[in-house]
Design a protein around this motif. Structure first.
Motif, PDB file in Angstrom:
ATOM      1  N   ASP A  35       0.783  -1.155  -0.082  1.00  0.00           N
ATOM      2  CA  ASP A  35       0.043   0.044   0.150  1.00  0.00           C
ATOM      3  C   ASP A  35       0.977   1.441   0.058  1.00  0.00           C
ATOM      4  O   ASP A  35       0.728   2.231   0.614  1.00  0.00           O
ATOM      5  CB  ASP A  35      -0.881  -0.050   1.353  1.00  0.00           C
ATOM      6  N   THR A  36       1.817   1.161  -0.787  1.00  0.00           N
ATOM      7  CA  THR A  36       2.576   2.515  -1.006  1.00  0.00           C
ATOM      8  C   THR A  36       1.657   3.639  -1.521  1.00  0.00           C
ATOM      9  O   THR A  36       2.081   4.935  -1.109  1.00  0.00           O
ATOM     10  CB  THR A  36       3.826   2.119  -1.931  1.00  0.00           C
ATOM     11  N   HIS A  37       0.723   3.312  -2.425  1.00  0.00           N
ATOM     12  CA  HIS A  37      -0.141   4.280  -3.009  1.00  0.00           C
ATOM     13  C   HIS A  37       0.671   5.644  -3.376  1.00  0.00           C
ATOM     14  O   HIS A  37       0.295   6.806  -2.897  1.00  0.00           O
ATOM     15  CB  HIS A  37      -1.137   4.529  -1.977  1.00  0.00           C
ATOM     16  N   TYR A  38       1.457   5.766  -4.383  1.00  0.00           N
ATOM     17  CA  TYR A  38       2.141   6.738  -4.795  1.00  0.00           C
ATOM     18  C   TYR A  38       0.999   7.479  -5.637  1.00  0.00           C
ATOM     19  O   TYR A  38       0.293   7.002  -6.286  1.00  0.00           O
ATOM     20  CB  TYR A  38       3.491   6.215  -6.052  1.00  0.00           C
ATOM     21  N   HIS A  50      -6.037  -1.342  -6.008  1.00  0.00           N
ATOM     22  CA  HIS A  50      -5.893  -0.248  -7.010  1.00  0.00           C
ATOM     23  C   HIS A  50      -5.490  -0.220  -8.234  1.00  0.00           C
ATOM     24  O   HIS A  50      -5.385   0.687  -8.907  1.00  0.00           O
ATOM     25  CB  HIS A  50      -5.237   0.892  -5.937  1.00  0.00           C
ATOM     26  N   GLU A  51      -4.508  -0.950  -8.394  1.00  0.00           N
ATOM     27  CA  GLU A  51      -3.829  -1.507  -9.652  1.00  0.00           C
ATOM     28  C   GLU A  51      -4.999  -1.513 -10.623  1.00  0.00           C
ATOM     29  O   GLU A  51      -4.703  -1.257 -11.810  1.00  0.00           O
ATOM     30  CB  GLU A  51      -3.021  -2.640  -9.741  1.00  0.00           C
ATOM     31  N   TYR A  52      -6.048  -1.896 -10.402  1.00  0.00           N
ATOM     32  CA  TYR A  52      -7.292  -2.241 -11.260  1.00  0.00           C
ATOM     33  C   TYR A  52      -8.118  -1.107 -11.343  1.00  0.00           C
ATOM     34  O   TYR A  52      -8.856  -1.004 -12.288  1.00  0.00           O
ATOM     35  CB  TYR A  52      -8.275  -3.583 -10.806  1.00  0.00           C
ATOM     36  N   PHE A  53      -7.593   0.126 -10.951  1.00  0.00           N
ATOM     37  CA  PHE A  53      -8.126   1.349 -11.143  1.00  0.00           C
ATOM     38  C   PHE A  53      -7.026   2.143 -12.278  1.00  0.00           C
ATOM     39  O   PHE A  53      -7.280   3.073 -12.654  1.00  0.00           O
ATOM     40  CB  PHE A  53      -8.549   2.323 -10.152  1.00  0.00           C
ATOM     41  N   SER A  54      -5.805   1.574 -12.390  1.00  0.00           N
ATOM     42  CA  SER A  54      -4.827   2.258 -12.936  1.00  0.00           C
ATOM     43  C   SER A  54      -3.639   1.520 -13.603  1.00  0.00           C
ATOM     44  O   SER A  54      -2.731   1.759 -13.770  1.00  0.00           O
ATOM     45  CB  SER A  54      -3.841   2.905 -11.722  1.00  0.00           C
ATOM     46  N   GLY A  55      -4.376   0.530 -14.651  1.00  0.00           N
ATOM     47  CA  GLY A  55      -3.398  -0.082 -15.398  1.00  0.00           C
ATOM     48  C   GLY A  55      -2.786  -1.285 -14.871  1.00  0.00           C
ATOM     49  O   GLY A  55      -1.667  -1.296 -14.857  1.00  0.00           O
ATOM     50  N   ALA A  56      -3.463  -2.234 -14.431  1.00  0.00           N
ATOM     51  CA  ALA A  56      -2.842  -3.208 -13.603  1.00  0.00           C
ATOM     52  C   ALA A  56      -1.647  -3.984 -14.287  1.00  0.00           C
ATOM     53  O   ALA A  56      -0.558  -4.442 -13.832  1.00  0.00           O
ATOM     54  CB  ALA A  56      -4.027  -4.347 -13.144  1.00  0.00           C
ATOM     55  N   GLN A  57      -1.852  -4.356 -15.661  1.00  0.00           N
ATOM     56  CA  GLN A  57      -1.153  -5.182 -16.445  1.00  0.00           C
ATOM     57  C   GLN A  57       0.154  -4.209 -16.603  1.00  0.00           C
ATOM     58  O   GLN A  57       1.415  -4.925 -16.650  1.00  0.00           O
ATOM     59  CB  GLN A  57      -1.796  -5.551 -17.687  1.00  0.00           C
TER      60      GLN A  57
END
Length: 393
Positions: free
Chosen positions: A173-176, A237-244
């Motif tokens: 959960d670094t959440h940059y 949160h990766e799935y809001f921001s381009g997970a792949q």
């Protein structure tokens, strides 16, 4: 029902759900902004009219602007300016809301003690304001500092003697995000490397935003050192921001992306399976090939070896128990981040933070998180870099 009637009904249901959602959100926002307004301004303070009018305008303006700023900041474009304002506003309003409720209790106590109005209301207002300001200043400092190291020993019955004392550093959960934290990220990397880890694991929620937006903040992850492995799994949160794209970027930084797969590390003649599964929200994200799949993650693994599993959310522990995992490491909860939000977290997750046991074999370690999401505050929920020392029974 005919086909035409069925097609006509679907938009009606969608509209009904949208209206219901809008009403729920509106009610929540009215409470969040309305309770502090009532406690601090309107209840019985008898403030001069200019004070009451000015305060009401400020509160109403913040209430009306907040959803637009939040949508603009955290929508598809991830606009950092609006996100900073919205996130900070949310943190301030949450703290004021909680302590305004406590202020109402204080007002009742003062009334029972015979303190007349408006004095009792003004005393409560001063107490709420002072406590909120102190907590917000302290909470901001807690959120922005490099986390302290939390040291935990975990005994695994099936761990071989050759791996006794293995040093596993967990970050999560670094959440940059909208606030530029390059120096913070560099500090986290330096703190990890000082621990001389054998394995470093990141259990997801790297960033709020696409790789192109957060590349500089994430870059210090490439300097993390580990003698055996650096491993990573996706968070929600990766799935809001381009997970792949994040999976591929972490691989380019030298990390093993455990996208429903595993690797084996060995030392002193003994071995440990390190597996990872996608976040539980992956299946509904629409990202092709992403879903939590324990069977795929462990396919071909020697069943006699102990298993360490990376899974972003503690609630994924059910799959770990079913597949004979020895230790699952997770994040996601942030330890509640801003008290007393942890009570709501516990409605969804089986653990808030720390080490817990979920079957005779399976243990779970839940980190409070290394960074923060949204509001740049941590109140009674400190961040952590976790050093897990694995012990043979």
């Amino acid at each position: 029902m005919s086909v035409g009637e069925e097609v006509e009904t679907r938009p009606r249901r969608r509209r009904s759900r949208a209206v219901r959602f809008a009403l729920i959100v509106s009610a929540i926002l009215l409470l969040l902004f309305g309770v502090p307004w009532w406690t601090l301004l309107a209840s019985g303070n008898d403030w001069p009219t200019p004070v009451l009018v000015t305060g009401t305008i400020v509160a109403a303006g913040a209430l009306l602007l907040f959803p637009f700023l939040m949508f603009s900041g955290h929508g598809g474009r991830h606009r950092d300016g609006p996100a900073k304002i919205a996130d900070t506003t949310l943190g301030i309003v949450w703290v004021l809301f909680v302590w305004s409720l406590i202020g109402q209790v204080l007002t009742a106590v003062l009334w029972a003690a015979g303190v007349a109005g408006p004095a009792r209301y003004r005393i409560a207002t001063v107490v709420v304001t002072v406590v909120a300001v102190v907590l917000l200043l302290w909470g901001y400092a807690e959120a922005m500092r490099v986390p302290r190291v939390r040291r935990v020993e975990v005994t695994l019955d099936r761990l071989g003697r050759g791996l006794d004392g293995l040093r596993l550093v967990l970050i999560t959960d670094t959440h940059y995000g909208p606030i530029d934290r390059v120096r913070w990220s560099q500090g986290v990397t330096a703190a990890i490397n000082k621990l001389d880890p054998d394995v470093v694991a990141h259990t997801g929620d790297i960033a709020d935003g696409e790789v192109a937006q957060r590349r500089e903040q994430a870059a210090p992850l490439g300097d993390v050192r580990a003698s055996l492995a650096r491993v990573y799994v996706t968070g929600n949160h990766e799935y809001f921001s381009g997970a792949q794209r994040w999976v591929e970027h972490m691989a380019s930084l030298g990390w093993e992306a455990l996208h429903n797969r595993h690797l084996v590390v060995s030392r002193g003649g003994d071995s440990l399976v390190i597996a990872g599964v996608d976040d539980r929200t992956a299946a509904g994200s629409g990202v092709p090939g992403h879903h939590a799949d324990h069977e795929a993650a462990l396919e071909g693994a020697d069943p006699a070896l102990p298993i360490l599993l990376l899974a972003h959310q503690p609630v994924q522990i059910a799959g770990a128990v079913a597949h004979g995992v020895d230790l699952q490491i997770s994040g996601h909860t942030h330890g509640g981040q801003i008290w007393p939000f942890h009570y709501l977290v516990r409605l969804d997750q089986p653990a808030l933070q720390g080490l817990s046991r979920h079957s005779p074999r399976t243990q779970l370690y839940t980190s409070r998180g290394t960074g923060f999401w949204g509001p740049p505050f941590r109140v009674f929920a400190p961040s952590e870099i976790t050093l897990l020392t694995l012990r043979a029974a």
